[in-house]
Every structure is written in C-alpha cells, then in structure tokens.
Write a protein that holds these residues in place. Sequence first.
Motif, mmCIF file in Angstrom:
data_model
loop_
_atom_site.group_PDB
_atom_site.id
_atom_site.type_symbol
_atom_site.label_atom_id
_atom_site.label_comp_id
_atom_site.label_asym_id
_atom_site.label_seq_id
_atom_site.Cartn_x
_atom_site.Cartn_y
_atom_site.Cartn_z
ATOM 1 N N GLY A 194 -4.306 16.423 6.235
ATOM 2 C CA GLY A 194 -2.611 16.807 6.575
ATOM 3 C C GLY A 194 -1.836 15.526 7.060
ATOM 4 N N TYR B 107 3.505 10.490 -5.563
ATOM 5 C CA TYR B 107 2.044 10.520 -4.680
ATOM 6 C C TYR B 107 1.385 11.968 -5.026
ATOM 7 C CZ TYR B 107 0.111 10.476 0.153
ATOM 8 O OH TYR B 107 -0.692 10.115 1.116
ATOM 9 N N LYS C 141 -2.331 11.934 -5.944
ATOM 10 C CA LYS C 141 -3.463 12.671 -4.895
ATOM 11 C C LYS C 141 -4.079 13.910 -5.537
ATOM 12 C CE LYS C 141 -3.087 9.854 -1.755
ATOM 13 N NZ LYS C 141 -4.220 8.847 -1.055
ATOM 14 N N MET D 27 1.633 5.218 8.445
ATOM 15 C CA MET D 27 2.469 5.948 7.193
ATOM 16 C C MET D 27 3.399 7.063 7.779
ATOM 17 S SD MET D 27 0.591 7.472 4.046
ATOM 18 C CE MET D 27 0.433 6.145 3.074
ATOM 19 N N THR D 28 2.840 8.015 8.917
ATOM 20 C CA THR D 28 3.563 8.906 9.380
ATOM 21 C C THR D 28 4.663 8.525 10.487
ATOM 22 O OG1 THR D 28 1.876 9.463 10.854
ATOM 23 C CG2 THR D 28 2.087 10.818 8.946
ATOM 24 N N THR E 178 -0.589 7.623 11.836
ATOM 25 C CA THR E 178 -0.797 6.306 11.538
ATOM 26 C C THR E 178 0.756 5.615 11.088
ATOM 27 O OG1 THR E 178 -0.769 6.649 9.027
ATOM 28 C CG2 THR E 178 -2.983 6.997 10.474
ATOM 29 N N SER F 220 -7.442 11.983 -0.537
ATOM 30 C CA SER F 220 -6.636 12.754 -1.330
ATOM 31 C C SER F 220 -5.587 13.018 -0.338
ATOM 32 C CB SER F 220 -6.931 14.211 -1.679
ATOM 33 O OG SER F 220 -5.973 14.874 -2.562
ATOM 34 N N ALA G 191 -8.158 -8.044 -1.504
ATOM 35 C CA ALA G 191 -8.117 -7.688 -3.072
ATOM 36 C C ALA G 191 -7.128 -6.576 -3.226
ATOM 37 C CB ALA G 191 -9.244 -7.434 -3.510
ATOM 38 N N ASN G 192 -6.555 -6.543 -4.195
ATOM 39 C CA ASN G 192 -5.480 -5.608 -4.657
ATOM 40 C C ASN G 192 -6.279 -4.516 -5.337
ATOM 41 O OD1 ASN G 192 -3.598 -3.797 -5.895
ATOM 42 N ND2 ASN G 192 -1.956 -5.509 -6.225
ATOM 43 N N VAL G 193 -6.383 -3.077 -4.872
ATOM 44 C CA VAL G 193 -7.355 -2.302 -5.598
ATOM 45 C C VAL G 193 -6.765 -2.075 -6.949
ATOM 46 C CG1 VAL G 193 -8.288 -1.302 -3.611
ATOM 47 C CG2 VAL G 193 -6.016 -0.577 -4.667
ATOM 48 N N ASP H 27 -8.680 -4.834 1.614
ATOM 49 C CA ASP H 27 -7.409 -4.773 2.056
ATOM 50 C C ASP H 27 -6.492 -5.983 1.537
ATOM 51 O OD1 ASP H 27 -5.055 -3.949 3.516
ATOM 52 O OD2 ASP H 27 -6.315 -2.658 4.600
ATOM 53 N N GLN I 121 -6.381 -1.248 8.381
ATOM 54 C CA GLN I 121 -5.645 -0.346 9.620
ATOM 55 C C GLN I 121 -5.889 1.204 9.369
ATOM 56 O OE1 GLN I 121 -1.672 -2.028 8.671
ATOM 57 N NE2 GLN I 121 -1.097 0.142 7.876
ATOM 58 N N ASN J 120 -9.599 4.514 0.114
ATOM 59 C CA ASN J 120 -8.751 5.119 1.177
ATOM 60 C C ASN J 120 -7.219 4.365 0.996
ATOM 61 O OD1 ASN J 120 -8.019 5.867 4.223
ATOM 62 N ND2 ASN J 120 -7.803 3.658 4.238
ATOM 63 N N LEU K 258 -6.294 4.970 8.791
ATOM 64 C CA LEU K 258 -7.304 5.777 8.778
ATOM 65 C C LEU K 258 -8.766 5.004 8.338
ATOM 66 C CD1 LEU K 258 -5.795 8.830 6.859
ATOM 67 C CD2 LEU K 258 -6.068 8.660 9.316
ATOM 68 N N GLY L 292 -8.465 -0.203 1.960
ATOM 69 C CA GLY L 292 -7.460 -0.090 2.969
ATOM 70 C C GLY L 292 -8.167 0.176 4.312
ATOM 71 N N ILE M 59 -1.417 12.893 9.718
ATOM 72 C CA ILE M 59 -2.157 12.280 10.634
ATOM 73 C C ILE M 59 -1.390 10.893 11.326
ATOM 74 C CG2 ILE M 59 -4.357 11.091 10.987
ATOM 75 C CD1 ILE M 59 -4.351 13.956 9.605
HETATM 76 P P1 NAP Z 1 -1.794 2.965 6.312
HETATM 77 O O1 NAP Z 1 -1.938 2.682 7.905
HETATM 78 O O2 NAP Z 1 -0.604 2.259 5.494
HETATM 79 O O3 NAP Z 1 -2.940 2.141 5.701
HETATM 80 C C1 NAP Z 1 -3.094 1.663 4.283
HETATM 81 C C2 NAP Z 1 -3.835 0.381 4.168
HETATM 82 O O4 NAP Z 1 -4.079 0.314 2.377
HETATM 83 C C3 NAP Z 1 -2.873 -0.825 4.647
HETATM 84 O O5 NAP Z 1 -3.792 -1.518 5.303
HETATM 85 C C4 NAP Z 1 -2.550 -1.287 3.419
HETATM 86 O O6 NAP Z 1 -2.273 -2.828 3.269
HETATM 87 C C5 NAP Z 1 -3.674 -1.046 2.252
HETATM 88 N N1 NAP Z 1 -3.273 -1.258 0.957
HETATM 89 C C6 NAP Z 1 -2.167 -0.617 0.320
HETATM 90 N N2 NAP Z 1 -1.892 -0.946 -0.723
HETATM 91 C C7 NAP Z 1 -3.070 -1.559 -1.189
HETATM 92 C C8 NAP Z 1 -3.829 -2.351 -2.318
HETATM 93 N N3 NAP Z 1 -2.960 -2.244 -3.448
HETATM 94 N N4 NAP Z 1 -4.770 -2.920 -2.288
HETATM 95 C C9 NAP Z 1 -5.702 -2.949 -1.267
HETATM 96 N N5 NAP Z 1 -5.174 -2.367 -0.055
HETATM 97 C C10 NAP Z 1 -4.058 -1.865 -0.072
HETATM 98 O O7 NAP Z 1 -2.118 4.306 5.629
HETATM 99 P P2 NAP Z 1 -2.930 5.508 6.323
HETATM 100 O O8 NAP Z 1 -2.154 6.444 6.753
HETATM 101 O O9 NAP Z 1 -4.078 4.822 6.993
HETATM 102 O O10 NAP Z 1 -3.378 6.283 5.001
HETATM 103 C C11 NAP Z 1 -4.907 6.062 4.296
HETATM 104 C C12 NAP Z 1 -5.282 6.847 3.227
HETATM 105 O O11 NAP Z 1 -4.860 8.305 3.650
HETATM 106 C C13 NAP Z 1 -3.963 6.880 2.145
HETATM 107 O O12 NAP Z 1 -4.568 6.961 0.913
HETATM 108 C C14 NAP Z 1 -2.902 7.853 2.163
HETATM 109 O O13 NAP Z 1 -2.330 8.226 1.209
HETATM 110 C C15 NAP Z 1 -3.818 8.902 2.878
HETATM 111 N N6 NAP Z 1 -3.363 9.966 3.730
HETATM 112 C C16 NAP Z 1 -2.677 9.519 4.879
HETATM 113 C C17 NAP Z 1 -2.041 10.627 5.733
HETATM 114 C C18 NAP Z 1 -1.336 10.352 6.988
HETATM 115 O O14 NAP Z 1 -0.887 11.236 7.541
HETATM 116 N N7 NAP Z 1 -1.503 9.006 7.353
HETATM 117 C C19 NAP Z 1 -2.097 11.815 5.127
HETATM 118 C C20 NAP Z 1 -2.745 12.258 3.897
HETATM 119 C C21 NAP Z 1 -3.250 11.174 3.297
HETATM 120 P P3 NAP Z 1 -1.012 -3.501 3.596
HETATM 121 O O15 NAP Z 1 -0.420 -2.990 5.084
HETATM 122 O O16 NAP Z 1 -0.806 -4.777 3.576
HETATM 123 O O17 NAP Z 1 0.037 -2.677 2.576
#
Ligand code: NAP
Length: 253
Positions: free
Chosen positions: A194, A163, A167, A200-201, A198, A150, A61-63, A36, A15, A89, A17, A12, A196
């Motif tokens: 917590g 989720y 996690k 996602m939020t 991005t 996590s 690649a798909n993880v 990613d 983009q 991640n 985190l 991941g 963050i």
């Molecule tokens: P994000 O902006 O959605 O980025 C996640 C990245 O992972 C995207 O580039 C996505 O690609 C890629 N991805 C998704 N499914 C995949 C797969 N099967 N194989 C390979 N890559 C894949 O998320 P983020 O906010 O940076 O979060 C990163 C991590 O932190 C996640 O594990 C999330 O659960 C965790 N986290 C985030 C927060 C928060 O507040 N943001 C809080 C706690 C934990 P696509 O865009 O193509 O799907």
Amino acid sequence: MDLQGKVIAITGGGQGLGRAMALDLAAKGAKLALIDLNEEQLQETVKLIEEAGSQARYYMANVAVEEAVEGVFKQIVSDFNALDGLVNNAGITRDGLFIKAKDGQVLAKMTLQQWQQVIDVNLTGVFLCAREAAAQMIELGSKGVIINISSISRSGNMGQTNYTAAKSGVAAMAVTWAKELSRYGIRVAAVAPGFIETAMTAGMKPEALEKVCAGIPMRRLGVPAEIAHSVRYILENDYFTGRVIECDGGLRI
Ligand code: NAP
C-alpha cells in the motif's frame, strides 16, 4: 528456503524498500547483490549490510536496458557462484491525468514519454531481470525464488495510467512465471504494498497524503520493514508461489 548463505539480488536496492529488504535478509544471513542507478545510496546500503555482519556487492545498471541486465546477472553469478533469489523492486512514477480538461477544452494529456518511461522501468525492467535471473538459476540448478514488487495501484488509480498498467502487469507475470518455472523448482510471487514511508511517498503533496491516511483502516502509512517482512515470507515459505501478498493496512483504492 533457509536464507543463511543464500545469494539474493535486489533491483533498486540502494534506498527505500529495496534497502529495507536487503537489511532484513542480511540479518538472516543472506548475501546481497544490489542493482541500482544511484551509486552513493548503493555504497551506503553495502556499508550498512557489512556493519550488520553480512556480505554485499553492488552493480550499477539500468534495469530497462537489455545488455546491461544480461551483463549484471552474469557478473553476479561469476562473483558469488550462486543465485538463489531476485526481488524485482526498482520502480518509478511519472504521474499525471490521462486527459485533463475544463469547460470542454482539453488542457493536457499524459505524454507518450510519461507512459514509456514507467513502462520501460516498471514492466520491461521486471521482464528482463526475471528472464536473466531465471536463466541463470536454471543453468546453476538453483531452486530459486523471484518476487515482483507490484502495488495497491494495480487495480486502477487516478493519475497513474502508466504505473497501474505496469503494476498489474508484474502481478500477472508472477502468476505466469510460477506456472512456467515450477518444473525447474523456481517459485515466483509478488508483493503489492500500500502506501509506505519512502522517498516515493515523501514526494506526494501533504494534503494528498493526509487524505490517503484517513482512508487506511490502520490509519497510518506502512514502514519499509513491513514490506521487507512480506518479501522474506515468500522467500522462506517453500509452498508459496503464483500469488500476490497485499500488505497495505487494509486499504482499498
Ligand atoms: P524509491 O525510494 O524511489 O527507490 C527506488 C530505487 O530504484 C531507487 O534507488 C532508484 O534509483 C532505483 N531505480 C529507479 N529506476 C531504476 C532503473 N531504471 N534501474 C535501476 N534502478 C532504478 O522507491 P520505493 O518507494 O522504495 O519503491 C520500491 C518499489 O516499491 C517500486 O517498484 C515501487 O513502485 C513499489 N511501491 C512503493 C510504494 C511506496 O509507497 N513507497 C507502494 C507500492 C509499491 P534512483 O534514485 O537513481 O532513481
């Protein structure tokens, strides 16, 4: 671990985190292998790393797919001739109530598809990537580090049955792997962010985000660089293993 010249894989990493971690580690001289699904974002992250004076390659690649993960880790080792770290991640959300009901009538249920998609990426994906990374590290004789991302949600959060299961699983697996892999010199730990800033939020409803912020002792969302800092701490501190860093502005959910 001195990060200069070390090869760190980030899933991941295109983009959010993952990108912030990649840029933070590149600034310390690490070389990045970014895994990613989103090629455009991956290319942009590689460009930013190169502009910052370091090296990066990307892997689509798909993880959650075993053969894809096996192939990617072999390719990373063949390209860089080393593997010193992995940050697990990549993650997705498919939120929904376990059961939604009104006046004694069930209106909706979390679907098996919602459950399975999140388990496949956030739990099985972490298992597969860590397994392949550890196998490569052992064969290379590399004293590597594996970090699972996590979440604060791991202790239970409304609307996130899938989720939270994943996690809490990745936090527990980090402890298990730390115990199993220390004999090979490999450390394993986790970071539980917590809320963050991005994509996602950004997808949350503004009212929900406002409510969340009001409950955070720091009264704001975290920024990706703050989570990247926690990841770097684990990589650099040679006595840190089997534990979870909670970086969440003091929030308890
Ligand atoms: P994000 O902006 O959605 O980025 C996640 C990245 O992972 C995207 O580039 C996505 O690609 C890629 N991805 C998704 N499914 C995949 C797969 N099967 N194989 C390979 N890559 C894949 O998320 P983020 O906010 O940076 O979060 C990163 C991590 O932190 C996640 O594990 C999330 O659960 C965790 N986290 C985030 C927060 C928060 O507040 N943001 C809080 C706690 C934990 P696509 O865009 O193509 O799907």
